[in-house]
Design a protein around this motif. Sequence first.
Motif, mmCIF file in Angstrom:
data_model
loop_
_atom_site.group_PDB
_atom_site.id
_atom_site.type_symbol
_atom_site.label_atom_id
_atom_site.label_comp_id
_atom_site.label_asym_id
_atom_site.label_seq_id
_atom_site.Cartn_x
_atom_site.Cartn_y
_atom_site.Cartn_z
ATOM 1 N N ALA A 111 0.839 -1.207 0.000
ATOM 2 C CA ALA A 111 0.000 0.000 0.000
ATOM 3 C C ALA A 111 0.869 1.250 0.000
ATOM 4 O O ALA A 111 0.582 2.216 -0.724
ATOM 5 C CB ALA A 111 -0.956 -0.001 1.193
ATOM 6 N N LYS A 112 1.945 1.243 0.767
ATOM 7 C CA LYS A 112 2.847 2.398 0.781
ATOM 8 C C LYS A 112 3.485 2.602 -0.585
ATOM 9 O O LYS A 112 3.569 3.723 -1.088
ATOM 10 C CB LYS A 112 3.918 2.248 1.854
ATOM 11 N N ALA A 113 3.935 1.530 -1.205
ATOM 12 C CA ALA A 113 4.554 1.640 -2.528
ATOM 13 C C ALA A 113 3.551 2.158 -3.554
ATOM 14 O O ALA A 113 3.904 2.980 -4.411
ATOM 15 C CB ALA A 113 5.111 0.283 -2.963
ATOM 16 N N LEU A 114 2.317 1.711 -3.472
ATOM 17 C CA LEU A 114 1.285 2.212 -4.385
ATOM 18 C C LEU A 114 0.998 3.687 -4.121
ATOM 19 O O LEU A 114 0.852 4.483 -5.051
ATOM 20 C CB LEU A 114 0.012 1.378 -4.270
ATOM 21 N N MET A 115 0.940 4.066 -2.850
ATOM 22 C CA MET A 115 0.707 5.470 -2.524
ATOM 23 C C MET A 115 1.880 6.327 -2.999
ATOM 24 O O MET A 115 1.682 7.449 -3.476
ATOM 25 C CB MET A 115 0.474 5.639 -1.021
ATOM 26 N N ASP A 116 3.094 5.794 -2.914
ATOM 27 C CA ASP A 116 4.254 6.512 -3.447
ATOM 28 C C ASP A 116 4.091 6.755 -4.946
ATOM 29 O O ASP A 116 4.488 7.804 -5.457
ATOM 30 C CB ASP A 116 5.546 5.725 -3.194
ATOM 31 N N THR A 117 3.493 5.806 -5.655
ATOM 32 C CA THR A 117 3.238 5.957 -7.089
ATOM 33 C C THR A 117 2.270 7.107 -7.336
ATOM 34 O O THR A 117 2.481 7.930 -8.232
ATOM 35 C CB THR A 117 2.684 4.644 -7.673
ATOM 36 N N ALA A 118 1.204 7.184 -6.533
ATOM 37 C CA ALA A 118 0.248 8.286 -6.663
ATOM 38 C C ALA A 118 0.913 9.614 -6.325
ATOM 39 O O ALA A 118 0.696 10.624 -7.016
ATOM 40 C CB ALA A 118 -0.955 8.049 -5.758
ATOM 41 N N MET A 119 1.728 9.625 -5.287
ATOM 42 C CA MET A 119 2.424 10.849 -4.902
ATOM 43 C C MET A 119 3.349 11.304 -6.024
ATOM 44 O O MET A 119 3.453 12.510 -6.302
ATOM 45 C CB MET A 119 3.213 10.634 -3.609
ATOM 46 N N GLN A 120 3.997 10.355 -6.680
ATOM 47 C CA GLN A 120 4.885 10.717 -7.780
ATOM 48 C C GLN A 120 4.092 11.344 -8.929
ATOM 49 O O GLN A 120 4.538 12.316 -9.540
ATOM 50 C CB GLN A 120 5.675 9.499 -8.281
ATOM 51 N N ARG A 121 2.893 10.802 -9.221
ATOM 52 C CA ARG A 121 2.049 11.419 -10.253
ATOM 53 C C ARG A 121 1.712 12.852 -9.850
ATOM 54 O O ARG A 121 1.788 13.768 -10.673
ATOM 55 C CB ARG A 121 0.770 10.621 -10.496
ATOM 56 N N ILE A 142 -7.711 4.686 7.955
ATOM 57 C CA ILE A 142 -7.389 5.968 8.593
ATOM 58 C C ILE A 142 -5.983 5.923 9.186
ATOM 59 O O ILE A 142 -5.181 6.833 8.986
ATOM 60 C CB ILE A 142 -8.431 6.333 9.670
ATOM 61 N N ASN A 143 -5.666 4.849 9.903
ATOM 62 C CA ASN A 143 -4.334 4.716 10.507
ATOM 63 C C ASN A 143 -3.249 4.752 9.439
ATOM 64 O O ASN A 143 -2.226 5.423 9.596
ATOM 65 C CB ASN A 143 -4.229 3.443 11.333
ATOM 66 N N PHE A 144 -3.464 4.012 8.342
ATOM 67 C CA PHE A 144 -2.481 4.001 7.266
ATOM 68 C C PHE A 144 -2.277 5.395 6.696
ATOM 69 O O PHE A 144 -1.140 5.869 6.539
ATOM 70 C CB PHE A 144 -2.888 3.027 6.154
ATOM 71 N N TYR A 145 -3.380 6.086 6.372
ATOM 72 C CA TYR A 145 -3.272 7.407 5.758
ATOM 73 C C TYR A 145 -2.615 8.420 6.687
ATOM 74 O O TYR A 145 -1.781 9.217 6.257
ATOM 75 C CB TYR A 145 -4.646 7.908 5.301
ATOM 76 N N LEU A 146 -2.973 8.400 7.954
ATOM 77 C CA LEU A 146 -2.350 9.329 8.904
ATOM 78 C C LEU A 146 -0.853 9.060 9.014
ATOM 79 O O LEU A 146 -0.041 9.991 9.038
ATOM 80 C CB LEU A 146 -3.022 9.250 10.268
ATOM 81 N N ASN A 147 -0.472 7.787 9.084
ATOM 82 C CA ASN A 147 0.948 7.439 9.160
ATOM 83 C C ASN A 147 1.693 7.833 7.886
ATOM 84 O O ASN A 147 2.886 8.131 7.929
ATOM 85 C CB ASN A 147 1.140 5.948 9.443
ATOM 86 N N TYR A 148 1.007 7.837 6.764
ATOM 87 C CA TYR A 148 1.631 8.225 5.497
ATOM 88 C C TYR A 148 1.861 9.739 5.431
ATOM 89 O O TYR A 148 2.725 10.197 4.703
ATOM 90 C CB TYR A 148 0.786 7.760 4.309
ATOM 91 N N GLY A 149 1.092 10.498 6.202
ATOM 92 C CA GLY A 149 1.255 11.946 6.212
ATOM 93 C C GLY A 149 0.012 12.733 5.856
ATOM 94 O O GLY A 149 0.042 13.962 5.814
ATOM 95 N N PHE A 150 -1.086 12.058 5.621
ATOM 96 C CA PHE A 150 -2.342 12.749 5.340
ATOM 97 C C PHE A 150 -2.880 13.374 6.624
ATOM 98 O O PHE A 150 -2.593 12.907 7.722
ATOM 99 C CB PHE A 150 -3.391 11.773 4.796
ATOM 100 N N SER A 151 -3.693 14.410 6.465
ATOM 101 C CA SER A 151 -4.402 15.000 7.596
ATOM 102 C C SER A 151 -5.832 15.281 7.169
ATOM 103 O O SER A 151 -6.153 15.305 5.978
ATOM 104 C CB SER A 151 -3.708 16.276 8.079
ATOM 105 N N LEU A 152 -6.688 15.487 8.150
ATOM 106 C CA LEU A 152 -8.097 15.767 7.885
ATOM 107 C C LEU A 152 -8.220 17.128 7.214
ATOM 108 O O LEU A 152 -7.707 18.121 7.716
ATOM 109 C CB LEU A 152 -8.894 15.748 9.194
ATOM 110 N N ILE A 153 -8.897 17.164 6.059
ATOM 111 C CA ILE A 153 -9.125 18.435 5.367
ATOM 112 C C ILE A 153 -10.613 18.743 5.221
ATOM 113 O O ILE A 153 -10.977 19.818 4.761
ATOM 114 C CB ILE A 153 -8.423 18.485 3.988
ATOM 115 N N GLY A 154 -11.470 17.803 5.614
ATOM 116 C CA GLY A 154 -12.903 18.046 5.532
ATOM 117 C C GLY A 154 -13.696 16.792 5.827
ATOM 118 O O GLY A 154 -13.137 15.714 6.036
ATOM 119 N N PHE A 155 -15.018 16.943 5.859
ATOM 120 C CA PHE A 155 -15.886 15.792 6.100
ATOM 121 C C PHE A 155 -17.267 16.086 5.528
ATOM 122 O O PHE A 155 -17.599 17.230 5.230
ATOM 123 C CB PHE A 155 -15.967 15.448 7.593
#
Length: 181
Positions: A111-121, A142-155
């Motif tokens: 999942a991290k490697a795939l997210m790195d691919t999206a970040m590179q795009r 949620i735990n994965f995304y927060l650990n990756y560096g995402f934060s809450l921007i809305g709901f």
Amino acid sequence: MIDKIVPLEKEKWQDYQLHYQTVSYNYYDVEIESADNSFKVTFVKKPFDTPLENNGHDKLFQPWWENVMAWGIIENDKLIAAIETDAEDWNNRLRVTELWVDKDYRRMGIAKALMDTAMQRARDEKRRALILETQSRNEGAINFYLNYGFSLIGFDSCAYQNNDLERKEVRMELGILLNYE
């Protein structure tokens, strides 16, 4: 295995079913208070009375995504993981529309490697943010995304049904703001 991430061609993979299986022990309870000229919103992590099992499916390359691209890992002619992104040109953001890893291949860094691919795009296209949607009851995501560096921007407290707050399934928008200065 993560060195086997390849682009997924829309013509071949459109409507490919991704089967989700997750278990959540906790959820984020959304509490909204309003006063005279203010609103106060808090997300409080609370345990479910019994673990919540979620089994569902989604499809790759849905027709409403206009600038969609996807990547995946294929083992023995079977897709075992995928990430899909859609460029939001009107506001210069890149949205992750799908992140999926087959249950037998989780906790291997895929999942991290795939997210790195999206970040590179996002970086290659000089997008101002990488964003995504998840649900307040999807503890693992949620735990994965927060650990990756995402934060809450809305709901959105009524994205799925009119009783999302009661069902503990509030749409959470998470993001990483990118800077090119």
